[in-house]
Design an enzyme around this catalytic site. Structure first.
Site, PDB file in Angstrom:
ATOM      1  N   ARG A   3       0.826  -1.216   0.000  1.00 56.62           N
ATOM      2  CA  ARG A   3       0.000   0.000   0.000  1.00 56.62           C
ATOM      3  C   ARG A   3       0.851   1.253   0.000  1.00 56.62           C
ATOM      4  O   ARG A   3       0.571   2.192  -0.756  1.00 56.62           O
ATOM      5  CB  ARG A   3      -0.942   0.021   1.208  1.00 56.62           C
ATOM      6  CG  ARG A   3      -2.066  -0.976   1.110  1.00 56.62           C
ATOM      7  CD  ARG A   3      -2.924  -0.945   2.348  1.00 56.62           C
ATOM      8  NE  ARG A   3      -2.096  -1.247   3.507  1.00 56.62           N
ATOM      9  CZ  ARG A   3      -2.351  -0.828   4.740  1.00 56.62           C
ATOM     10  NH1 ARG A   3      -3.390  -0.089   4.993  1.00 56.62           N
ATOM     11  NH2 ARG A   3      -1.566  -1.151   5.729  1.00 56.62           N
ATOM     12  N   ASN A  21      -6.138  -2.311   2.421  1.00 55.35           N
ATOM     13  CA  ASN A  21      -6.190  -3.757   2.579  1.00 55.35           C
ATOM     14  C   ASN A  21      -7.637  -4.185   2.724  1.00 55.35           C
ATOM     15  O   ASN A  21      -8.456  -3.465   3.299  1.00 55.35           O
ATOM     16  CB  ASN A  21      -5.424  -4.207   3.819  1.00 55.35           C
ATOM     17  CG  ASN A  21      -3.929  -4.207   3.605  1.00 55.35           C
ATOM     18  OD1 ASN A  21      -3.446  -4.186   2.481  1.00 55.35           O
ATOM     19  ND2 ASN A  21      -3.191  -4.230   4.690  1.00 55.35           N
TER      20      ASN A  21
END
Length: 73
Positions: A3, A21
């Site tokens: 990320r 996520n």
């Protein structure tokens, strides 16, 4: 690390959106911007950062994000 890496890459390309996520451990993102920049990010995401394992990328068209910039959620 995926990320953070993706958010950095998207910001470098001047894209808007977010990455987060999912409960199943996968990563979900909303990406908006000029087509060449979006395609460049998708190409990079297929490789991912060092030590990442990318099994597949799914693409869907949707509405652009309501806020400018790119966020890691």
């Amino acid at each position: 690390g995926y990320r953070d890496w993706m958010a950095r890459e998207a910001r470098k390309l001047g894209l808007d959106g977010w990455v987060r996520n999912r409960p199943d451990g996968s990563v979900e993102a909303l990406v908006s911007g000029p087509e060449p920049a979006v395609q460049a990010l998708l190409t990079a995401c297929r490789r991912g950062p060092t030590m990442a394992r990318v099994d597949r990328i799914e693409e869907r068209l949707t509405e652009p994000p309501s806020e400018p910039g790119f966020a890691r959620r």
